[in-house]
Design an enzyme around this catalytic site. Structure first.
Site, PDB file in Angstrom:
ATOM      1  N   LYS A 262       0.844  -1.207   0.000  1.00 17.24           N
ATOM      2  CA  LYS A 262       0.000   0.000   0.000  1.00 17.24           C
ATOM      3  C   LYS A 262       0.877   1.254   0.000  1.00 17.24           C
ATOM      4  CE  LYS A 262      -3.756  -2.531   2.154  1.00 17.24           C
ATOM      5  NZ  LYS A 262      -4.385  -2.991   3.378  1.00 17.24           N
TER       6      LYS A 262
ATOM      7  N   GLN B  58      -4.287  -1.687   9.719  1.00 11.94           N
ATOM      8  CA  GLN B  58      -4.219  -3.012   9.099  1.00 11.94           C
ATOM      9  C   GLN B  58      -4.755  -4.083  10.057  1.00 11.94           C
ATOM     10  OE1 GLN B  58      -3.090  -3.639   5.830  1.00 11.94           O
ATOM     11  NE2 GLN B  58      -3.807  -5.723   6.197  1.00 11.94           N
TER      12      GLN B  58
ATOM     13  N   ASP C  14     -10.651   2.753   4.278  1.00 11.52           N
ATOM     14  CA  ASP C  14     -10.919   1.320   4.149  1.00 11.52           C
ATOM     15  C   ASP C  14     -12.429   1.056   4.095  1.00 11.52           C
ATOM     16  OD1 ASP C  14      -9.016  -0.613   3.750  1.00 11.52           O
ATOM     17  OD2 ASP C  14      -8.353  -0.679   5.839  1.00 11.52           O
TER      18      ASP C  14
END
Ligand code: NAP
Length: 290
Positions: free
Chosen positions: A52, A96, A119
């Protein structure tokens, strides 16, 4: 059979985003800034986070990686999130998953400012998604929609079976495929571990989105000719012939299912890169939402 090439498509998207960043900068605006928080040093999570951050560099975004030790307290993690929420320099950030057992994932998801939740996991964004209001869509389902769109796959009126009902993939995916949108208008069946006669259900499907995390679960006898297959699963399997010591397998027995499919995503190189591309698109969107 046509391969739904997520790597190629995500590279195209990244080039489009890079052009927009140049445009923003030429207007005297700053580049979008994505931060990623990682707790501990889980191999797979580190790989995803690094991919990412690398993608951010490629499109000209600013990026910040916040690495916290595996034994970081929940309070310290929440205070880091608060800091990122209040940092005007950061346009969007992700935490994450998975997190260590001593940290409550729900608390963490709720702590992220929905306007920076690129997200798309915050209940406010998921609720807005249900209502068809502007929001950040969860990155993996959004990436799948984008892939189906860019390959011009007809979804209207088709029967779509989603395998797996997680909050981050299967459940939102089922909602999105049923929406009255260009990629959507499917008749959706959401299946899970208690579903009976799954093979009968999948054999009727025009589109199957497989997200259960069991390597090579979907086999050729479970699908009909001409089916469209989207394989979300990623499982690391030991492989001495690889430098890394493992290979990645999807949830689909690729060779035999591909032979019956009209379109299919590979693993790796399918949904994974599209998830990263949609994270970048969401970060770009975060600037507009400001
Ligand atoms: P998850 O939270 O592990 O949930 C798995 C789901 O599969 C559950 O809903 C479970 O049912 C269902 N399931 C388990 N066994 C089943 C069976 N025999 N038949 C039907 N359904 C079954 O899943 P996730 O987080 O969505 O992850 C799924 C996979 O996608 C993993 O391999 C993950 O690594 C991968 N993933 C990839 C990306 C990407 O970018 N490519 C992103 C996210 C996840 P119950 O609810 O009944 O337990």
């Amino acid at each position: 059979m046509i391969l739904l090439d997520g790597k190629k498509t995500s590279n195209e998207i990244k080039e489009e985003i890079a052009k927009k960043v140049v445009e923003l900068k030429s207007q005297g605006k700053k580049a979008p800034h994505l931060a990623a928080v990682i707790v501990g040093e889980n191999g797979a999570s580190l790989t995803y986070v690094n991919a990412k951050v690398k993608a951010c560099e490629k499109v000209g975004f600013d990026s910040t990686l916040v690495s916290l030790p595996i034994d970081v307290s929940e309070a310290d993690l929440l205070s880091k999130i608060d800091e990122l929420n209040n940092d005007d320099n950061i346009d969007g950030f992700i935490v994450q998953l998975p997190l260590p057992d001593h940290i409550d994932e729900h608390k963490v998801t709720l702590a992220v400012n929905p306007m920076k939740d690129v997200d798309g996991f915050h209940p406010e964004n998921l609720g807005r998604m249900m209502l068809g209001l502007p929001c950040f869509l969860p990155a993996t389902p959004a990436g799948i929609l984008e892939l189906l769109d860019r390959y011009d796959i007809e979804t209207s009126g088709k029967s779509c079976v989603v395998i797996g009902r997680s909050h981050i993939v299967g459940s939102p995916m089922s909602v999105l495929m049923a929406r009255n949108t260009k990629v959507g208008n499917c008749t959706v069946t959401l299946t899970h571990s208690r579903t009976q006669n799954l093979e009968q259900i999948t054999r009727e499907a025009d589109i199957i989105i497989v997200a259960l995390g069991k390597a090579e679960f979907l086999t050729a006898d479970m699908v009909k000719e001409g089916v469209v297959i989207v394989d979300v699963g990623i499982t690391r399997v030991a492989d001495d012939s690889k430098k890394s010591g493992f290979k990645l397998l999807g949830d689909v027995k690729f060779e035999e299912v591909a032979a019956k499919s009209s379109y299919i995503t590979p693993v790796p190189g399918g949904v994974g890169p599209m998830t990263i591309a949609s994270l970048m698109l969401n970060t770009l969107q975060a600037i507009d939402m400001k």
